[in-house]
Design an enzyme around this catalytic site. Structure first.
Site, short mmCIF file in Angstrom:
data_model
loop_
_atom_site.label_atom_id
_atom_site.label_comp_id
_atom_site.label_asym_id
_atom_site.label_seq_id
_atom_site.Cartn_x
_atom_site.Cartn_y
_atom_site.Cartn_z
N LYS A 1 -29.94 20.27 53.69
CA LYS A 1 -29.10 19.93 52.79
C LYS A 1 -28.42 18.73 52.87
O LYS A 1 -27.49 18.29 53.64
CB LYS A 1 -28.00 20.93 52.61
CG LYS A 1 -27.12 20.94 51.59
CD LYS A 1 -26.00 21.99 51.33
CE LYS A 1 -24.94 21.56 50.34
NZ LYS A 1 -23.58 22.72 50.43
N ASP B 1 -21.16 27.21 55.24
CA ASP B 1 -21.14 25.59 55.36
C ASP B 1 -20.27 25.44 56.58
O ASP B 1 -19.03 24.94 56.14
CB ASP B 1 -21.02 24.66 54.14
CG ASP B 1 -22.13 24.78 53.31
OD1 ASP B 1 -22.75 26.01 53.29
OD2 ASP B 1 -22.67 24.01 52.86
N LYS C 1 -27.30 20.09 57.60
CA LYS C 1 -26.69 19.60 56.28
C LYS C 1 -25.94 18.08 56.85
O LYS C 1 -25.42 18.15 58.05
CB LYS C 1 -25.71 20.49 55.91
CG LYS C 1 -24.65 19.95 54.79
CD LYS C 1 -23.70 20.95 54.22
CE LYS C 1 -22.92 20.14 52.95
NZ LYS C 1 -21.71 21.39 52.59
#
Lengths: 482, 334
Positions: B265, B161, B229
């Site tokens: 996400k 991430d 995300k």
């Protein structure tokens, strides 16, 4: 992988107690009708009879007008604005308290989805009473003219598409300004008006201030023709609006008319496209398109027409058509067999004229009155489906090349109630709003209503305004002081 | 539009943009040419999706799906091996009272905790995700960010991430953002050729406008993000429904454009089952049901799992149990 099927989520009917039959509400009491023939009101989603409703005769209307007159002269016109406001606040609060009951009853009687009655019709109806309660003691300061005074007895005839909300749009300003009321709800949707009569009793509104007479065209005619009526307010079809205007010509009666529409929803190539798609959907499928200000003509810039139609069709696949009481239903039932026949007929005309018809083919319930959300592409200005008000979930898609052409096409209709403009360019919004001959113009949104904002039409969409400061003008006389 | 070699994002971006050289000007032109987002309309749509009433079997199904989509996260300066072991154990056994409870998709930790998490998770299918690239601010040089990434990969991270350089984005230097993502994506490839999936955090709370969210989404996808995300969880607001809606529209349109799916996400601030189900409704009705799988949609969350388990238990036993019946390996230390 299983799909995400939403399980049925029906709102309970148990909150509503239906009587087998309903009487007229005159002078603060429910009274028998004299002479008329009771009629059934049905649930358009199932065709089940909900109740029998009294038909008010001319004699009943006369009783109602007399009760309203007495209440006007003896009580309501003498009461201070602040005290009138207290009653209106009380009604507004009671509407809120009993909102679920009203929402369920409205959905049963009208066929519109519970999410709309719950989130739009009933809260907005209460908001109209709250808003006008505030005006009741401030009319002197509303710049209406010198010494604003009520007309007296107001006759009000309302349609079936927003039964309670139209009642609120009519009764709240009339009462705030000091008038008393004889109101006729539509014959297919009388039940929430009769429940509202209970609210009037609960609020201890003085008898005769609000009278509710049920019935069809003949009852409406009796109100229009009654010499004791000082002012008429009507929402409904242009044809009936014209009859009313004829009927009162040459009399002292005033009228405000809120009639049909064929609104253009105009999408420019720089529009926020995902939100515009939502605006098209709510513009034409809100309340099954049975909305006088529905965005029934989509005017889309030719350069993006294909993309917009493709995205729009994809969005239609996610609309949920079915049981109006289910909390996840987006599109409910058409209000009556008659209206369904009208929509069906005009859609057939569209096909015959050569426009291209499309719907999702989603399953429809067996009983009741249903029409799939439908879109017509390759529609021309001269097609009937581009000219006539269909009053159903049917969208006609037309294209334009320039802002000037968009305005010309949008204005090329006998109607002029509303329009929508979708563009990220602020200056163009202002220019368009200036050019469009329509009473309400939405910018980057559609079908949003608020009691503070005046609503009403140009041309054959009627005259007079409802809501806002402008809406008060419909219910007061002013004098020129010497 | 054809998508030649997705292993070379720059070539593919050139092709998608129809330019011979990928310049900042070319990127700006493409990103600023995207349709605008009307904030009021977007919020209305999100609110409408939030009113969907998900009951009975569909609720049970949605709760299990939501659990399986969680990246169970701890990202604290105070993280210890014990805390991370607890979190990983919780992922393995989300509800000791009901072995049928699905496991979360991944455990998400800082890079230096990857080995600890991996060790506890053993050979379970639960993945280890590591935040990298000078998370959360992203204020470090590219070599440092790459070293951070490689470090996590070497420790066994299955997913990375990363954060974008919001400063560069807000300054209009899209090419820098693009190049960093491309470089980190390269760093995600292990010696054996297998690559960790790359989630790109846009930190939408710092981008503020929904137009920026849409542009950043496309920029990340152009650069080869496997997931886009919302947030680090360190900035408020984090994952809101309107922001996620715009991202879902972006991945939907991207697939229409390129044929490729990119995951979404939302992370931070999603704490209740009701919230999570609203997000799933949005996934279903906006991106489509293909995204209703933890390969394509994740929740970055720490406490959400507790509420999902609580609701799951309620649907099984017919009554609310209570916090003391939810085994919690990551309570607040303060």
């Amino acid at each position: 992988m299983p799909t995400f099927d939403y399980a049925p989520a029906p709102e309970s009917r148990s909150v509503v107690t239906l009587a087998p039959s309903y009487d007229l509400f005159i002078n603060g009491e429910f009274v028998d009708a004299s002479g008329g023939t009771p009629f059934a009101t049905i649930n358009p989603a199932t065709e089940e009879t909900l109740a029998m409703v009294a038909e008010a005769s001319a004699a009943d209307v006369d009783r109602a007008v007399k009760a309203a007159r007495t209440a006007y002269t003896r009580v309501w016109s003498r009461m201070s604005g602040a005290d009138r406001g207290k009653y209106l606040y009380r009604i507004a609060r009671l509407l809120q308290e009993r909102s679920r009951e009203f929402a369920v009853l409205e959905t049963l009687d009208n066929g519109k989805p519970i999410k709309e009655t719950r989130d739009v019709d009933v809260p907005l109806a209460a908001a109209h009473f709250f808003y006008h309660a505030g005006w009741a003691d401030k009319l002197e300061y509303a710049t209406l003219g010198a010494n604003p005074r009520p007309y007296g007895v107001v006759g009000q005839v309302i349609p079936w598409n927003f039964p309670l909300l139209m009642l609120a749009w009519k009764i709240a300003p009339a009462l705030a300004c000091g008038n008393t009321v004889v109101l006729k709800p539509a014959e297919t949707t009388p039940l929430t008006a009769l429940l509202f009569a209970e609210i009037c009793q609960q609020a201890e509104l003085p008898p005769g201030v609000v009278n509710i007479v049920t019935g069809a065209g003949a009852t409406g005619q009796a109100i229009v023709d009654h010499p004791g009526i000082d002012k008429l307010a009507f929402t409904g079809s242009t044809a009936v609006g014209k009859m009313i205007a004829h009927a009162i010509a040459g009399t002292r009666k005033k009228a405000t008319l809120e009639l049909g529409g064929k609104a253009a929803n105009i999408i420019f190539d720089d529009a926020p496209i995902d939100q515009a798609i939502e605006g098209i959907v709510s513009g034409i499928f809100f309340n099954q398109g049975q909305v006088c200000c529905a965005g029934s003509r989509l005017l889309v810039q030719e350069s993006i027409a294909e993309e917009v139609v493709r995205r729009f069709k994809r969005r239609l696949e996610t609309l949920r058509v079915g049981d109006p009481l289910d909390k996840n239903t987006d599109v409910g039932a058409i209000n009556s067999a008659r209206q369904l026949a009208r929509i069906t007929e005009l859609a057939a005309v569209g096909e015959a004229e050569g426009a291209v018809r499309w719907d999702t083919g989603c399953p429809l319930p067996k009983n009741g009155f249903w029409f799939r959300p439908t879109v017509f592409t390759e529609v021309s200005q001269s097609h009937r489906i581009a000219q006539e008000e269909i009053f159903g979930p049917v969208l006609s898609v037309l294209t334009f090349r320039t802002p000037g052409e968009a305005v010309a096409k949008a204005n090329n209709t006998p109607y002029g109630l509303s329009a929508g403009v979708w563009t990220e360019k602020g200056s163009r919004i202002l220019w368009m709003a200036d050019q469009l001959r329509a009473g309400v113009i939405w910018a980057n949104t559609f079908n949003r209503f608020d009691p503070t904002s005046p609503f009403g039409g140009y041309k054959e969409s009627g005259y007079g305004r409802e809501g806002g400061r402008h809406g008060l003008e419909a219910y007061v006389r002013t004098e020129v002081s010497a | 539009m054809s998508t030649p070699d997705s292993a070379d994002p720059t070539a593919r971006a050139r092709d998608l943009l129809g330019v011979s050289r990928l310049t900042n000007r070319a990127l700006s032109g493409a990103l600023h040419g995207l349709h605008g987002v009307d904030q009021v309309g977007c919020e209305l749509r999100a609110a409408a999706l939030g009113t969907r009433s998900i009951k009975a079997d569909s609720k049970r199904w949605a709760i299990d799906l939501a659990i399986s989509m969680i990246d169970l996260t701890t990202l604290e300066g105070a993280d210890t091996p014990g805390k991370v072991r607890g979190l990983a154990t919780r992922a393995l056994v989300p509800d000791p009272s009901d072995p049928s409870t699905p496991s979360p998709a991944a455990v998400c930790v800082y890079g230096d905790m990857v080995a600890t998490a991996r060790e506890t998770l053993g050979d379970s299918p639960i993945r280890v995700a590591a935040v990298a690239t000078a998370f959360p601010s992203g204020r470090a040089s590219l070599p440092v960010k790459l070293a951070d990434t490689k470090d996590a990969i070497a420790a066994g991270a299955d997913e990375i991430d990363m954060v974008i350089d919001r400063g560069a984005f807000l300054a209009g230097d899209y090419l820098t953002v693009f190049r960093e993502i491309v470089a980190v994506k390269q760093a995600c490839t292990r010696a054996d050729g297998r690559a960790a999936r790359l989630k790109v955090i846009m930190e939408t709370g710092e981008l503020v406008t929904l137009d920026n969210v849409r542009r950043a989404s496309w920029l990340c996808m152009l650069a080869g993000a496997d997931f886009i995300k919302t947030s680090t969880g360190k900035i408020s607001p984090a994952a809101t429904l309107p922001v996620t809606l715009v991202m879902l529209e972006a991945v939907r349109d991207w697939r229409e454009h390129t044929g490729d799916m990119v995951g979404v996400k939302p992370a931070g601030g999603i704490r209740t089952s009701k919230d999570a189900i609203s997000f799933l409704v949005a996934v279903h009705e906006v991106a489509g049901e293909d995204w209703l799988d933890n390969q394509w949609f994740r929740f970055g969350a720490s406490s959400l799992l507790n509420d999902l388990i609580l609701q799951r238990q309620r649907m099984t036993i017919g009554a609310y149990s209570g916090a003391d019946y939810i085994a919690d390996d990551a309570p607040s230390a303060y």
